[in-house]
Design an enzyme around this catalytic site. Structure first.
Site, short mmCIF file in Angstrom:
data_model
loop_
_atom_site.label_atom_id
_atom_site.label_comp_id
_atom_site.label_asym_id
_atom_site.label_seq_id
_atom_site.Cartn_x
_atom_site.Cartn_y
_atom_site.Cartn_z
CE1 TYR A 119 -4.22 -1.40 -0.12
CE2 TYR A 119 -3.55 -2.73 1.75
CZ TYR A 119 -4.46 -2.44 0.74
OH TYR A 119 -5.59 -3.20 0.60
CG HIS A 169 -6.78 -4.54 -3.08
ND1 HIS A 169 -6.72 -3.19 -3.22
CD2 HIS A 169 -5.93 -5.06 -4.02
CE1 HIS A 169 -5.88 -2.89 -4.20
NE2 HIS A 169 -5.38 -4.00 -4.70
P1 CMP Z 1 -8.30 -0.99 -1.11
O1 CMP Z 1 -8.87 -1.23 -2.46
O2 CMP Z 1 -7.66 -2.14 -0.43
O3 CMP Z 1 -7.20 0.19 -1.22
C1 CMP Z 1 -6.86 1.00 -0.10
C2 CMP Z 1 -7.77 0.78 1.07
O4 CMP Z 1 -7.74 1.77 2.06
C3 CMP Z 1 -9.19 0.78 0.59
O5 CMP Z 1 -9.43 -0.41 -0.16
C4 CMP Z 1 -9.95 0.89 1.91
O6 CMP Z 1 -10.25 -0.36 2.50
C5 CMP Z 1 -8.94 1.59 2.83
N1 CMP Z 1 -9.42 2.86 3.34
C6 CMP Z 1 -9.58 3.14 4.62
N2 CMP Z 1 -10.03 4.39 4.77
C7 CMP Z 1 -10.18 4.91 3.54
C8 CMP Z 1 -10.61 6.18 3.02
N3 CMP Z 1 -11.00 7.18 3.84
N4 CMP Z 1 -10.63 6.36 1.68
C9 CMP Z 1 -10.22 5.35 0.85
N5 CMP Z 1 -9.80 4.14 1.29
C10 CMP Z 1 -9.78 3.92 2.62
#
Ligand code: CMP
Length: 139
Positions: A50, A116
């Site tokens: 990430y 994800h």
């Molecule tokens: P993912 O697709 O795994 O990519 C980044 C992750 O950050 C996202 O899914 C969410 O689960 C997590 N996340 C937590 N808080 C936020 C937020 N405020 N905005 C976007 N993603 C978030």
């Protein structure tokens, strides 16, 4: 075109023992699981995966959550797999997701959002390589 995308079934889903329900949504959509393993991410692996979100306010909590339990990492293959899987997942925030999507039906919150998926053709190959050797992917 036939594409590959990368998926993580997140700790909120392994904790609730609903990984099969999620994989059923994936397979019912026509996507094929061509690689799969259950792993408990290290903090370093989660931070590296990430890294693009490192400056975001939620980064620390996101990493803590992603290492809070096992996950299932997978490679999915199909026609337009990247966009298709994004449709199947639904919006990042389950409150905004369409009925019938994984996140609407299973996610607990924007953070514990069950899955994800790669967001584009530029990220999918790198995300796949981050977790899988070529020989582990059997199309
Ligand atoms: P993912 O697709 O795994 O990519 C980044 C992750 O950050 C996202 O899914 C969410 O689960 C997590 N996340 C937590 N808080 C936020 C937020 N405020 N905005 C976007 N993603 C978030």
């Amino acid at each position: 075109a036939l594409e590959r995308t990368f998926s993580i079934i997140k700790p909120d889903a392994t904790r609730r023992n609903i990984t099969g329900k999620i994989i059923d949504r994936i397979e019912s959509s026509g996507l094929r699981v061509i690689a799969s393993k259950r792993v408990h991410l290290t903090r370093e692996q989660a931070e590296g995966f990430y890294a693009v979100h490192r400056e975001r306010p939620f980064f620390g909590e996101l990493v803590d959550f992603m290492i809070s339990g096992p996950v299932i990492v997978q490679v999915l293959e199909g026609e337009n797999a990247i966009a298709k899987y994004r449709e199947v997942m639904g919006a990042t925030n389950p409150a905004d997701a369409e009925p019938g999507t994984i996140r609407k039906d299973f996610a607990e919150s924007i953070e514990a959002n069950s899955v994800h998926g790669s967001d584009g053709g530029d990220t999918a190959p790198n995300e796949i390589k981050y977790f899988f050797e070529d020989g582990e992917i059997v199309g």
